[in-house]
Design a protein around this motif. Structure first.
Motif, PDB file in Angstrom:
ATOM      1  N   ALA A   1     -37.412  50.780  23.029  1.00 58.98           N
ATOM      2  CA  ALA A   1     -36.769  50.933  21.118  1.00 58.98           C
ATOM      3  C   ALA A   1     -35.072  51.058  21.991  1.00 58.98           C
ATOM      4  CB  ALA A   1     -37.027  51.555  20.736  1.00 58.98           C
ATOM      5  N   PRO A   2     -35.184  52.157  22.589  1.00 62.34           N
ATOM      6  CA  PRO A   2     -33.544  52.524  22.888  1.00 62.34           C
ATOM      7  C   PRO A   2     -32.872  52.021  22.334  1.00 62.34           C
ATOM      8  CG  PRO A   2     -34.923  54.140  23.719  1.00 62.34           C
ATOM      9  CD  PRO A   2     -35.703  52.799  23.529  1.00 62.34           C
ATOM     10  N   VAL A   3     -33.174  51.114  23.639  1.00 54.52           N
ATOM     11  CA  VAL A   3     -32.204  49.794  23.961  1.00 54.52           C
ATOM     12  C   VAL A   3     -32.053  48.473  23.270  1.00 54.52           C
ATOM     13  CG1 VAL A   3     -31.573  47.780  25.542  1.00 54.52           C
ATOM     14  CG2 VAL A   3     -32.967  50.159  26.630  1.00 54.52           C
ATOM     15  N   MET A   4     -33.201  48.556  22.224  1.00 57.98           N
ATOM     16  CA  MET A   4     -33.122  47.339  21.147  1.00 57.98           C
ATOM     17  C   MET A   4     -32.158  48.562  20.248  1.00 57.98           C
ATOM     18  SD  MET A   4     -33.813  44.951  21.721  1.00 57.98           S
ATOM     19  CE  MET A   4     -33.871  44.205  20.248  1.00 57.98           C
ATOM     20  N   SER A   5     -32.110  49.580  19.465  1.00 56.70           N
ATOM     21  CA  SER A   5     -30.869  50.001  19.105  1.00 56.70           C
ATOM     22  C   SER A   5     -29.554  49.866  19.130  1.00 56.70           C
ATOM     23  CB  SER A   5     -31.623  51.584  18.863  1.00 56.70           C
ATOM     24  OG  SER A   5     -31.001  52.356  18.241  1.00 56.70           O
ATOM     25  N   ALA A   6     -29.182  50.497  20.855  1.00 59.14           N
ATOM     26  CA  ALA A   6     -27.827  50.734  20.953  1.00 59.14           C
ATOM     27  C   ALA A   6     -27.601  48.843  20.943  1.00 59.14           C
ATOM     28  CB  ALA A   6     -27.805  50.524  22.702  1.00 59.14           C
ATOM     29  N   LEU A   7     -28.032  47.356  21.579  1.00 57.40           N
ATOM     30  CA  LEU A   7     -27.930  46.450  20.642  1.00 57.40           C
ATOM     31  C   LEU A   7     -27.334  46.437  19.570  1.00 57.40           C
ATOM     32  CD1 LEU A   7     -30.577  44.313  23.405  1.00 57.40           C
ATOM     33  CD2 LEU A   7     -27.813  44.282  22.960  1.00 57.40           C
ATOM     34  N   CYS A   8     -28.856  46.604  18.937  1.00 51.50           N
ATOM     35  CA  CYS A   8     -27.630  46.783  16.555  1.00 51.50           C
ATOM     36  C   CYS A   8     -26.988  47.767  16.399  1.00 51.50           C
ATOM     37  CB  CYS A   8     -29.504  47.019  16.903  1.00 51.50           C
ATOM     38  SG  CYS A   8     -30.804  46.113  16.246  1.00 51.50           S
ATOM     39  N   LYS A   9     -26.902  48.488  17.370  1.00 49.52           N
ATOM     40  CA  LYS A   9     -25.588  49.108  16.760  1.00 49.52           C
ATOM     41  C   LYS A   9     -24.412  49.002  17.121  1.00 49.52           C
ATOM     42  CE  LYS A   9     -27.697  54.065  17.167  1.00 49.52           C
ATOM     43  NZ  LYS A   9     -27.532  55.339  17.506  1.00 49.52           N
ATOM     44  N   VAL A  10     -23.973  48.163  18.075  1.00 49.65           N
ATOM     45  CA  VAL A  10     -22.731  47.483  18.526  1.00 49.65           C
ATOM     46  C   VAL A  10     -23.331  46.158  17.584  1.00 49.65           C
ATOM     47  CG1 VAL A  10     -21.670  46.497  20.356  1.00 49.65           C
ATOM     48  CG2 VAL A  10     -22.560  48.141  20.770  1.00 49.65           C
ATOM     49  N   ALA A  11     -24.026  45.714  17.136  1.00 49.55           N
ATOM     50  CA  ALA A  11     -24.036  43.611  16.510  1.00 49.55           C
ATOM     51  C   ALA A  11     -23.545  44.579  14.892  1.00 49.55           C
ATOM     52  CB  ALA A  11     -25.632  43.298  16.225  1.00 49.55           C
ATOM     53  N   ILE A  12     -24.110  45.692  13.908  1.00 55.57           N
ATOM     54  CA  ILE A  12     -23.569  45.851  12.806  1.00 55.57           C
ATOM     55  C   ILE A  12     -22.168  46.260  13.166  1.00 55.57           C
ATOM     56  CG2 ILE A  12     -23.698  47.887  11.147  1.00 55.57           C
ATOM     57  CD1 ILE A  12     -26.357  48.163  12.297  1.00 55.57           C
ATOM     58  N   ASP A  13     -21.476  46.828  13.765  1.00 56.16           N
ATOM     59  CA  ASP A  13     -19.775  47.021  14.248  1.00 56.16           C
ATOM     60  C   ASP A  13     -19.362  45.464  14.764  1.00 56.16           C
ATOM     61  OD1 ASP A  13     -20.300  49.847  13.786  1.00 56.16           O
ATOM     62  OD2 ASP A  13     -20.001  50.285  16.024  1.00 56.16           O
ATOM     63  N   LEU A  14     -20.113  44.936  15.322  1.00 57.84           N
ATOM     64  CA  LEU A  14     -19.167  43.847  15.527  1.00 57.84           C
ATOM     65  C   LEU A  14     -18.905  42.395  14.232  1.00 57.84           C
ATOM     66  CD1 LEU A  14     -20.154  42.459  18.852  1.00 57.84           C
ATOM     67  CD2 LEU A  14     -18.305  43.044  18.125  1.00 57.84           C
ATOM     68  N   ALA A  15     -20.213  42.793  13.501  1.00 54.14           N
ATOM     69  CA  ALA A  15     -20.357  42.425  12.341  1.00 54.14           C
ATOM     70  C   ALA A  15     -19.412  42.435  11.173  1.00 54.14           C
ATOM     71  CB  ALA A  15     -22.073  42.554  11.631  1.00 54.14           C
ATOM     72  N   GLY A  16     -19.329  43.422  11.188  1.00 49.44           N
ATOM     73  CA  GLY A  16     -17.805  44.259  10.484  1.00 49.44           C
ATOM     74  C   GLY A  16     -16.603  44.411  10.684  1.00 49.44           C
ATOM     75  N   ILE A  17     -16.436  44.172  12.225  1.00 51.64           N
ATOM     76  CA  ILE A  17     -15.532  43.009  13.122  1.00 51.64           C
ATOM     77  C   ILE A  17     -14.883  41.320  12.423  1.00 51.64           C
ATOM     78  CG2 ILE A  17     -13.963  42.890  14.302  1.00 51.64           C
ATOM     79  CD1 ILE A  17     -15.446  45.064  15.956  1.00 51.64           C
ATOM     80  N   ILE A  18     -15.781  40.731  11.958  1.00 55.83           N
ATOM     81  CA  ILE A  18     -16.026  39.400  12.310  1.00 55.83           C
ATOM     82  C   ILE A  18     -15.630  39.177  10.882  1.00 55.83           C
ATOM     83  CG2 ILE A  18     -17.571  37.163  12.295  1.00 55.83           C
ATOM     84  CD1 ILE A  18     -18.536  38.393  14.799  1.00 55.83           C
ATOM     85  N   ALA A  19     -16.515  39.699  10.084  1.00 53.07           N
ATOM     86  CA  ALA A  19     -16.356  40.046   8.182  1.00 53.07           C
ATOM     87  C   ALA A  19     -15.381  40.489   8.412  1.00 53.07           C
ATOM     88  CB  ALA A  19     -17.166  40.583   7.748  1.00 53.07           C
TER      89      ALA A  19
END
Length: 320
Positions: free
Chosen positions: A18-36
């Protein structure tokens, strides 16, 4: 988008991961914002060099790699292998897991606003860094992708089916929308880069020509070709509505085993697809039975609806 301490929380996610997946998702959310933000933000699509496999690196490739590496240092990931790095990086000496990642798949599509993504694979760590990744794909404990498209989605498997989550922009959390994805069996779509037709081996050429023959050919149906040049986008479509994806080896120098990396792309996509009821092979042999012999080794990849993947294997049998 609101910040949340844990963007991914679900009882179907193993507690240790769960902590690994949470870290991946936090970065993904930031990347989604940058890409958008696209051209409103920093330049993302310009070339900044080459990665270990000789492919051109875009600015966003490097940025994404740096972001994932930094976030995963705070988790139980011992070894970090990235398509953008020459060697395996040590993160947490006491960590339990080895994580391989393609931080930004499909980066050639950044500037044209086509869906791109992140692909990841997780193994139990071994004491030797590379040995943690050069092993059968069947030994993965998790695999999946994030797709940055009209919706930002996470598809992941922990070996008990394939889960699909969608990022809710209102809450900043990935919400479960399907706890048992199933690859549809009936589809008239195939995905391949048809410009390489003259370089294919006889089996692949015959299969595609029979697809093109439509109702009058041996497949007995008209087919549509799709090619996005983004593995994550192709996978997401096939998981959603079926079909087949083919990236075979061909006769061009350097393409004898295709262009997809076994560790970073082929193994996790195969794991995900098979857990959703599909099949994945190198044309003949199941990917889950195979192992990379080098960190950046390549492998042909054919995956999708089971009947179609078996059909391709039959063409190889005929070509012997």
């Amino acid at each position: 988008m609101p910040e949340t301490a844990n963007p991914l929380s679900n009882p179907l996610i193993p507690a240790d991961l769960a902590p690994v997946m949470s870290a991946l998702c936090k970065v993904a959310i930031d990347l989604a914002g940058i890409i958008a933000r696209g051209p409103l933000g920093q330049s993302l699509g310009h070339e900044v060099g080459e990665n270990a496999g000789g492919d051109g690196q875009k600015a966003l490739d490097v940025l994404a790699d740096d972001m994932f590496e930094a976030a995963l240092r705070q988790t139980s990931v011992r070894w970090y292998a990235s398509e953008e790095q020459e060697t395996v990086l040590p993160l947490n000496p006491a960590g339990r897991y080895a994580l391989a990642i393609d931080p930004l798949d499909g980066s050639s599509n950044i500037d044209v606003n086509v869906s791109i993504g992140t692909i990841f694979s997780i193994f139990e760590a071994r004491d030797a860094a590379e040995d943690s990744f050069l092993r059968p794909a069947s030994e993965q404990v998790a695999g999946g992708y994030v797709i940055y498209g009209p919706q930002c989605c996470l598809a992941v498997t922990f070996g008990k089916g394939t889960l699909m989550f969608v990022l809710d922009p209102a809450t900043g959390r990935f919400e479960l929308v399907n706890d048992a994805m199933q690859t549809p069996g009936a589809s008239k779509e195939y995905a391949i880069n048809a410009s390489n037709h003259r370089h294919w081996d006889p089996a692949i050429r015959a299969y595609i020509e029979d697809c093109q023959a439509g109702k009058t050919g041996p497949h007995g149906q008209d087919s549509n070709m799709r090619w996005v040049a983004s593995l994550v986008a192709e996978t997401h479509r096939i998981l959603t509505r079926g079909g087949i994806f083919l990236y075979p080896g061909d006769a061009r120098p350097g393409y004898e085993k295709g262009r997809l990396r076994m560790v970073y792309e082929v193994a996790p996509i195969a794991f995900l697809v098979e857990q959703a009821g599909g099949l994945a092979t190198d044309g003949r042999t199941p990917i889950m039975d195979l192992a990379a012999d080098a960190l950046h080794a390549r492998s042909p990849l054919v995956f999708g609806s089971p009947d179609k993947v078996r059909q391709v294997a039959g063409y190889y049998d005929k070509a012997r």
